[in-house]
Design a protein around this motif. Structure first.
Motif, PDB file in Angstrom:
ATOM      1  N   ALA A   1       0.861  -1.179   0.000  1.00 18.87           N
ATOM      2  CA  ALA A   1       0.000   0.000   0.000  1.00 18.87           C
ATOM      3  C   ALA A   1       0.898   1.229   0.000  1.00 18.87           C
ATOM      4  N   THR A   2       0.383   2.326  -0.514  1.00 20.53           N
ATOM      5  CA  THR A   2       1.151   3.566  -0.563  1.00 20.53           C
ATOM      6  C   THR A   2       0.567   4.560   0.426  1.00 20.53           C
ATOM      7  N   PHE A   3       1.376   4.923   1.399  1.00 15.84           N
ATOM      8  CA  PHE A   3       0.955   5.868   2.428  1.00 15.84           C
ATOM      9  C   PHE A   3       1.423   7.269   2.040  1.00 15.84           C
ATOM     10  N   GLU A   4       0.586   8.261   2.311  1.00 18.72           N
ATOM     11  CA  GLU A   4       0.830   9.627   1.877  1.00 18.72           C
ATOM     12  C   GLU A   4       0.871  10.576   3.071  1.00 18.72           C
ATOM     13  N   VAL A   5       1.892  11.406   3.095  1.00 21.77           N
ATOM     14  CA  VAL A   5       2.061  12.378   4.171  1.00 21.77           C
ATOM     15  C   VAL A   5       1.129  13.568   3.941  1.00 21.77           C
ATOM     16  N   LEU A   6       0.362  13.913   4.965  1.00 20.07           N
ATOM     17  CA  LEU A   6      -0.526  15.074   4.909  1.00 20.07           C
ATOM     18  C   LEU A   6       0.093  16.299   5.563  1.00 20.07           C
ATOM     19  N   ASN A   7       1.029  16.066   6.458  1.00 20.85           N
ATOM     20  CA  ASN A   7       1.691  17.155   7.185  1.00 20.85           C
ATOM     21  C   ASN A   7       3.170  16.787   7.306  1.00 20.85           C
TER      22      ASN A   7
ATOM     23  N   ARG B   1       5.313   9.919  -0.587  1.00 18.72           N
ATOM     24  CA  ARG B   1       4.571   8.684  -0.878  1.00 18.72           C
ATOM     25  C   ARG B   1       5.471   7.508  -0.520  1.00 18.72           C
ATOM     26  N   TRP B   2       4.960   6.634   0.325  1.00 18.11           N
ATOM     27  CA  TRP B   2       5.783   5.579   0.914  1.00 18.11           C
ATOM     28  C   TRP B   2       5.079   4.246   0.700  1.00 18.11           C
TER      29      TRP B   2
ATOM     30  N   VAL C   1      -3.582   6.997   3.361  1.00 14.80           N
ATOM     31  CA  VAL C   1      -3.195   5.963   2.407  1.00 14.80           C
ATOM     32  C   VAL C   1      -3.895   6.244   1.084  1.00 14.80           C
ATOM     33  N   ASP C   2      -3.199   6.015   0.000  1.00 21.08           N
ATOM     34  CA  ASP C   2      -3.771   6.182  -1.328  1.00 21.08           C
ATOM     35  C   ASP C   2      -4.781   5.053  -1.553  1.00 21.08           C
ATOM     36  N   PRO C   3      -6.062   5.373  -1.700  1.00 22.47           N
ATOM     37  CA  PRO C   3      -7.075   4.311  -1.822  1.00 22.47           C
ATOM     38  C   PRO C   3      -6.929   3.455  -3.067  1.00 22.47           C
ATOM     39  N   ASP C   4      -6.217   3.956  -4.061  1.00 27.67           N
ATOM     40  CA  ASP C   4      -6.027   3.196  -5.291  1.00 27.67           C
ATOM     41  C   ASP C   4      -4.796   2.287  -5.250  1.00 27.67           C
ATOM     42  N   SER C   5      -4.081   2.320  -4.129  1.00 26.42           N
ATOM     43  CA  SER C   5      -2.816   1.583  -4.064  1.00 26.42           C
ATOM     44  C   SER C   5      -2.953   0.194  -3.451  1.00 26.42           C
TER      45      SER C   5
ATOM     46  N   SER D   1     -14.321  -3.282   0.864  1.00 21.09           N
ATOM     47  CA  SER D   1     -15.226  -2.552   1.767  1.00 21.09           C
ATOM     48  C   SER D   1     -14.785  -1.114   2.009  1.00 21.09           C
ATOM     49  N   LYS D   2     -14.038  -0.527   1.095  1.00 20.07           N
ATOM     50  CA  LYS D   2     -13.523   0.832   1.284  1.00 20.07           C
ATOM     51  C   LYS D   2     -14.627   1.847   1.523  1.00 20.07           C
TER      52      LYS D   2
END
Length: 280
Positions: free
Chosen positions: A87-93, A105-106, A130-134, A139-140
């Motif tokens: 999964a790809t996690f995304e920094v918001l701050n 993007r991690w 988290v990037d929902p497409d990754s 059940s998203k």
């Protein structure tokens, strides 16, 4: 920041408030289930009401699920996760100490946690999503309706919080042996949580280690926090000495904690045990 840590699987640390008072923060590390008895839960709540710092990692939000104040303190309870996958996690701050070391993007293998409610309703700031497409999860949509968007993965709180969740109680549950009391029960200490950390491999990753260290360091800092109302600012957690280590000092109350002059903070880390706890 330097700090000393006590690592334990022993719930007797919660047998009295004096034992807890010597710690600047408590870290619930991949705990699950009902790890504390009724009196120990009351002592944990007293610690939080006195301004103690709180850190949760991974399945800490799947712990003490019959004890409402605990879920309120962390912002939300764990609901479910899809299978372990990339999964790809995304920094918001990218200014918070726990996310500043992370790439924007991690991508790596992790359990993508979903939660039963939106932690933003409990005065938290979400800093990692988290990037929902990754990743794959059938059940998203249902989870987003519960936990809000963007999908919360890591968050912090530095504002005062009513542990009773505005019910006028202490957030206890009479059916599990704890005592429900009426009144205002406001916690002023800092809290930081990350849903990451399922695999052994990720704990060997310096980037992940920096994420965890940044969260703990932030909780242990001691500037004043912003209360939820317009009352006088209250010193944050990360800085209290037990009365026994500072003779003559006032006993910490629900409204303040005495700032410690220690150069090193003290942390109690409670982690998963094969006897007491189940690993998620």
């Amino acid at each position: 920041m330097g700090y000393n840590a006590t690592f334990t699987e022993d719930p007797s640390y919660f047998d009295n408030t004096t034992s807890l008072a010597r710690y600047d923060a408590l870290v619930f590390l991949s705990t699950t289930q009902e790890v504390l008895e009724a009196e120990q839960k009351a002592n944990l709540e007293s610690y939080l009401l006195s301004g103690g710092g709180l850190v949760g990692i991974h399945s800490a939000t799947d712990t003490l699920t019959t004890t409402p104040f605990y879920g309120t303190a962390f912002g939300a309870y764990f609901d479910r996760h899809p299978e372990l996958q990339n999964a790809t996690f995304e920094v918001l701050n990218d200014t918070h100490p726990s996310t500043a070391p992370l790439p924007a993007r991690w991508n790596y293998v992790e359990e993508v946690y979903n939660f039963k409610s939106d932690p933003r309703d409990a005065n938290v700031t979400v800093i990692l999503t988290v990037d929902p497409d990754s990743y794959q999860d059938s059940s998203k949509a249902g989870s987003e309706a519960l936990q809000g968007s963007p999908h919360p993965i890591a968050w912090y709180r530095e504002r005062a919080l009513d542990l009773g969740n505005n019910t006028g109680t202490n957030g206890m549950n009479a059916t599990n042996g704890t005592t429900v009391e009426q009144g205002n029960f406001v916690a002023n200490g800092r809290m930081w949580y990350t849903a990451l950390g399922h695999t052994i491999e990720i704990w060997r990753d310096p980037i992940f280690q920096a994420h965890i260290k940044g969260g703990i360091d932030w909780v242990l800092e001691s500037p004043e926090i912003s209360p939820a109302d317009n009352s006088t600012s209250i010193p944050a957690a990360g800085a209290v000495a037990a009365a026994t280590s500072q003779p003559g000092s006032d006993t910490p109350t629900s409204s303040t904690r005495k700032l410690s002059s220690r150069s090193s903070r003290i942390v109690l880390s409670i982690f998963a045990c094969t006897v007491l706890l189940a690993s998620l």
